[in-house]
Design a protein around this motif. Structure first.
Motif, PDB file in Angstrom:
ATOM      1  N   GLU A 170       0.847  -1.210   0.000  1.00 17.03           N
ATOM      2  CA  GLU A 170       0.000   0.000   0.000  1.00 17.03           C
ATOM      3  C   GLU A 170       0.880   1.257   0.000  1.00 17.03           C
ATOM      4  OE1 GLU A 170      -3.150  -0.032  -0.430  1.00 17.03           O
ATOM      5  OE2 GLU A 170      -3.895  -1.945   0.288  1.00 17.03           O
ATOM      6  N   PRO A 171       1.763   1.397  -0.992  1.00 22.70           N
ATOM      7  CA  PRO A 171       2.776   2.457  -0.938  1.00 22.70           C
ATOM      8  C   PRO A 171       2.224   3.876  -0.959  1.00 22.70           C
ATOM      9  CG  PRO A 171       2.741   1.458  -3.115  1.00 22.70           C
ATOM     10  CD  PRO A 171       1.850   0.625  -2.242  1.00 22.70           C
ATOM     11  N   THR A 172       0.965   4.024  -1.389  1.00 21.52           N
ATOM     12  CA  THR A 172       0.395   5.386  -1.449  1.00 21.52           C
ATOM     13  C   THR A 172      -0.769   5.541  -0.471  1.00 21.52           C
ATOM     14  OG1 THR A 172      -1.175   4.851  -3.202  1.00 21.52           O
ATOM     15  CG2 THR A 172       1.021   5.542  -3.899  1.00 21.52           C
ATOM     16  N   GLY A 173      -0.906   4.591   0.453  1.00 19.35           N
ATOM     17  CA  GLY A 173      -2.043   4.567   1.375  1.00 19.35           C
ATOM     18  C   GLY A 173      -2.203   5.833   2.207  1.00 19.35           C
ATOM     19  N   ASN A 174      -1.095   6.495   2.528  1.00 18.17           N
ATOM     20  CA  ASN A 174      -1.166   7.691   3.378  1.00 18.17           C
ATOM     21  C   ASN A 174      -0.945   8.993   2.598  1.00 18.17           C
ATOM     22  OD1 ASN A 174      -1.625   6.210   5.700  1.00 18.17           O
ATOM     23  ND2 ASN A 174       0.547   5.919   6.100  1.00 18.17           N
ATOM     24  N   LEU A 175      -1.034   8.907   1.261  1.00 23.15           N
ATOM     25  CA  LEU A 175      -0.685  10.081   0.449  1.00 23.15           C
ATOM     26  C   LEU A 175      -1.911  10.674  -0.241  1.00 23.15           C
ATOM     27  CD1 LEU A 175       2.525   8.665  -1.311  1.00 23.15           C
ATOM     28  CD2 LEU A 175       2.372   9.867   0.872  1.00 23.15           C
ATOM     29  N   ASN A 176      -1.819  11.971  -0.587  1.00 20.47           N
ATOM     30  CA  ASN A 176      -2.910  12.570  -1.372  1.00 20.47           C
ATOM     31  C   ASN A 176      -2.768  12.146  -2.840  1.00 20.47           C
ATOM     32  OD1 ASN A 176      -1.204  14.375  -2.829  1.00 20.47           O
ATOM     33  ND2 ASN A 176      -1.262  15.851  -1.156  1.00 20.47           N
ATOM     34  N   SER A 177      -3.751  12.518  -3.664  1.00 22.13           N
ATOM     35  CA  SER A 177      -3.777  11.964  -5.026  1.00 22.13           C
ATOM     36  C   SER A 177      -2.584  12.393  -5.877  1.00 22.13           C
ATOM     37  CB  SER A 177      -5.091  12.309  -5.728  1.00 22.13           C
ATOM     38  OG  SER A 177      -5.241  13.708  -5.797  1.00 22.13           O
ATOM     39  N   ASN A 178      -2.108  13.641  -5.709  1.00 23.98           N
ATOM     40  CA  ASN A 178      -0.941  14.076  -6.489  1.00 23.98           C
ATOM     41  C   ASN A 178       0.312  13.329  -6.070  1.00 23.98           C
ATOM     42  OD1 ASN A 178      -2.320  15.861  -8.078  1.00 23.98           O
ATOM     43  ND2 ASN A 178      -1.963  17.630  -6.750  1.00 23.98           N
ATOM     44  N   GLN A 179       0.487  13.168  -4.755  1.00 20.53           N
ATOM     45  CA  GLN A 179       1.657  12.428  -4.253  1.00 20.53           C
ATOM     46  C   GLN A 179       1.594  10.964  -4.711  1.00 20.53           C
ATOM     47  OE1 GLN A 179       0.901  13.214  -0.122  1.00 20.53           O
ATOM     48  NE2 GLN A 179       2.417  14.851   0.005  1.00 20.53           N
ATOM     49  N   SER A 180       0.371  10.405  -4.709  1.00 23.84           N
ATOM     50  CA  SER A 180       0.191   9.010  -5.154  1.00 23.84           C
ATOM     51  C   SER A 180       0.633   8.854  -6.600  1.00 23.84           C
ATOM     52  CB  SER A 180      -1.281   8.587  -5.051  1.00 23.84           C
ATOM     53  OG  SER A 180      -1.681   8.556  -3.720  1.00 23.84           O
ATOM     54  N   LYS A 181       0.185   9.789  -7.450  1.00 29.55           N
ATOM     55  CA  LYS A 181       0.549   9.719  -8.873  1.00 29.55           C
ATOM     56  C   LYS A 181       2.069   9.803  -9.045  1.00 29.55           C
ATOM     57  CE  LYS A 181      -3.570  11.306 -11.312  1.00 29.55           C
ATOM     58  NZ  LYS A 181      -4.532  11.649 -10.268  1.00 29.55           N
ATOM     59  N   GLU A 182       2.688  10.672  -8.252  1.00 29.37           N
ATOM     60  CA  GLU A 182       4.146  10.850  -8.342  1.00 29.37           C
ATOM     61  C   GLU A 182       4.873   9.541  -7.987  1.00 29.37           C
ATOM     62  OE1 GLU A 182       7.574  13.778  -6.415  1.00 29.37           O
ATOM     63  OE2 GLU A 182       5.468  14.135  -5.934  1.00 29.37           O
ATOM     64  N   ILE A 183       4.433   8.888  -6.911  1.00 28.86           N
ATOM     65  CA  ILE A 183       5.073   7.636  -6.483  1.00 28.86           C
ATOM     66  C   ILE A 183       4.829   6.534  -7.514  1.00 28.86           C
ATOM     67  CG2 ILE A 183       5.000   5.776  -4.739  1.00 28.86           C
ATOM     68  CD1 ILE A 183       6.504   8.229  -3.722  1.00 28.86           C
ATOM     69  N   MET A 184       3.608   6.443  -8.034  1.00 27.32           N
ATOM     70  CA  MET A 184       3.305   5.393  -9.010  1.00 27.32           C
ATOM     71  C   MET A 184       4.050   5.614 -10.327  1.00 27.32           C
ATOM     72  SD  MET A 184       1.657   3.325  -7.257  1.00 27.32           S
ATOM     73  CE  MET A 184       1.647   2.141  -8.592  1.00 27.32           C
ATOM     74  N   ALA A 185       4.173   6.885 -10.738  1.00 30.48           N
ATOM     75  CA  ALA A 185       4.945   7.190 -11.959  1.00 30.48           C
ATOM     76  C   ALA A 185       6.405   6.776 -11.767  1.00 30.48           C
ATOM     77  CB  ALA A 185       4.849   8.678 -12.281  1.00 30.48           C
ATOM     78  N   LEU A 186       6.886   6.969 -10.554  1.00 28.97           N
ATOM     79  CA  LEU A 186       8.257   6.579 -10.215  1.00 28.97           C
ATOM     80  C   LEU A 186       8.425   5.060 -10.314  1.00 28.97           C
ATOM     81  CD1 LEU A 186      10.961   7.582  -9.065  1.00 28.97           C
ATOM     82  CD2 LEU A 186       9.981   7.406  -6.805  1.00 28.97           C
ATOM     83  N   PHE A 187       7.441   4.312  -9.790  1.00 32.60           N
ATOM     84  CA  PHE A 187       7.493   2.856  -9.891  1.00 32.60           C
ATOM     85  C   PHE A 187       7.477   2.411 -11.355  1.00 32.60           C
ATOM     86  CE2 PHE A 187       5.536   2.114  -5.429  1.00 32.60           C
ATOM     87  CZ  PHE A 187       6.809   1.994  -4.878  1.00 32.60           C
ATOM     88  N   ALA A 188       6.629   3.065 -12.146  1.00 27.87           N
ATOM     89  CA  ALA A 188       6.530   2.712 -13.576  1.00 27.87           C
ATOM     90  C   ALA A 188       7.877   2.918 -14.259  1.00 27.87           C
ATOM     91  CB  ALA A 188       5.441   3.544 -14.249  1.00 27.87           C
ATOM     92  N   GLN A 189       8.551   4.025 -13.912  1.00 27.80           N
ATOM     93  CA  GLN A 189       9.859   4.326 -14.490  1.00 27.80           C
ATOM     94  C   GLN A 189      10.901   3.280 -14.064  1.00 27.80           C
ATOM     95  OE1 GLN A 189      10.767   6.471 -16.815  1.00 27.80           O
ATOM     96  NE2 GLN A 189      12.879   5.741 -16.659  1.00 27.80           N
ATOM     97  N   LEU A 190      10.885   2.932 -12.785  1.00 27.52           N
ATOM     98  CA  LEU A 190      11.833   1.929 -12.268  1.00 27.52           C
ATOM     99  C   LEU A 190      11.616   0.588 -12.961  1.00 27.52           C
ATOM    100  CD1 LEU A 190      11.577   2.726  -8.455  1.00 27.52           C
ATOM    101  CD2 LEU A 190      13.555   3.134  -9.913  1.00 27.52           C
TER     102      LEU A 190
END
Length: 224
Positions: A170-190
């Protein structure tokens, strides 16, 4: 593609107060290097338990588990720890940063376990700070950061040892929607760069970043 994870008929049973609970029930799961898998299912379906068993923070009570063609079940504890530290990075919902350490020191921690030389550690940490745009935060402590910044530090820490596999609970469980998108985009890049990722998520949107969705219900894989 090379097989990274091969789990066959694996179960996880715990006993509590004279009762037996089956947290995972005859799991079959194969993961190739370079995949991005999303584990989905309601709370209590076994997502986190499965992640912890894959990440060797916990163990299956029966069945077979091979990681890079080595049997994890038959492995000595010491060798399991070595394998985990060498190849696996964890990203948690609750960040799990060490409060008493600065951002820089938190990111450096996995390298200390690996006994990386000081000069090399400094160079690798500097690279990570730069990559995640957090150079200006390096001397701050976790409590001085926003949730999104703390999670970035958590991801940087998970990555610094160049793991083959990132496990994200649940890597974005405590984040707002913009922060969630940023983390998920980072995972996609990795993932594009070749890192295998397995995430446990409730979010359909987050799950869609994966190349494959594995659904769990009552400790069983219901479709993948």
């Amino acid at each position: 593609m090379t097989s990274l994870i091969d789990i066959k008929k694996a179960s996880k049973i715990i006993k509590s107060g004279g009762n037996t609970f089956k947290l995972l029930d005859t799991i079959d799961l194969q993961v190739e290097e370079g995949e991005f898998i999303s584990l989905m299912g309601p709370s209590g379906s076994g997502k986190s338990t499965l992640l912890n068993c894959i990440g060797m923070l916990d163990g299956f009570t029966s069945g077979a588990y091979h990681f890079l063609n080595e049997s994890v079940v038959k492995m000595r504890e010491k060798n399991r720890v070595k394998l985990y530290k060498e190849y696996i990075g964890f990203v948690f919902q609750a960040y799990h940063l060490i409060d008493e350490l600065t951002v820089e020191e938190n990111i450096e921690t996995p390298l200390l376990y690996k006994k990386v030389k000081s000069s090399e550690r400094k160079a690798l940490v500097a690279d990570m700070l730069d990559r995640f745009n957090i150079v200006g935060k390096k001397n701050l402590f976790p409590e001085q950061l926003s949730g999104g910044q703390q999670q970035l530090v958590g991801v940087a820490r998970a990555l610094i040892g160049s793991p083959k596999l990132i496990l994200a609970d649940e890597p974005t469980g405590n984040l707002n929607s913009n922060q969630s998108k940023e983390i998920m985009a980072l995972f996609a890049q990795l993932n594009k760069e070749g890192v295998t990722i397995i995430q446990a998520t409730h979010s359909e949107e987050n799950a869609s970043y994966g190349s494959r969705i594995v659904n769990l219900l009552d400790g069983k894989i219901v479709k993948s």
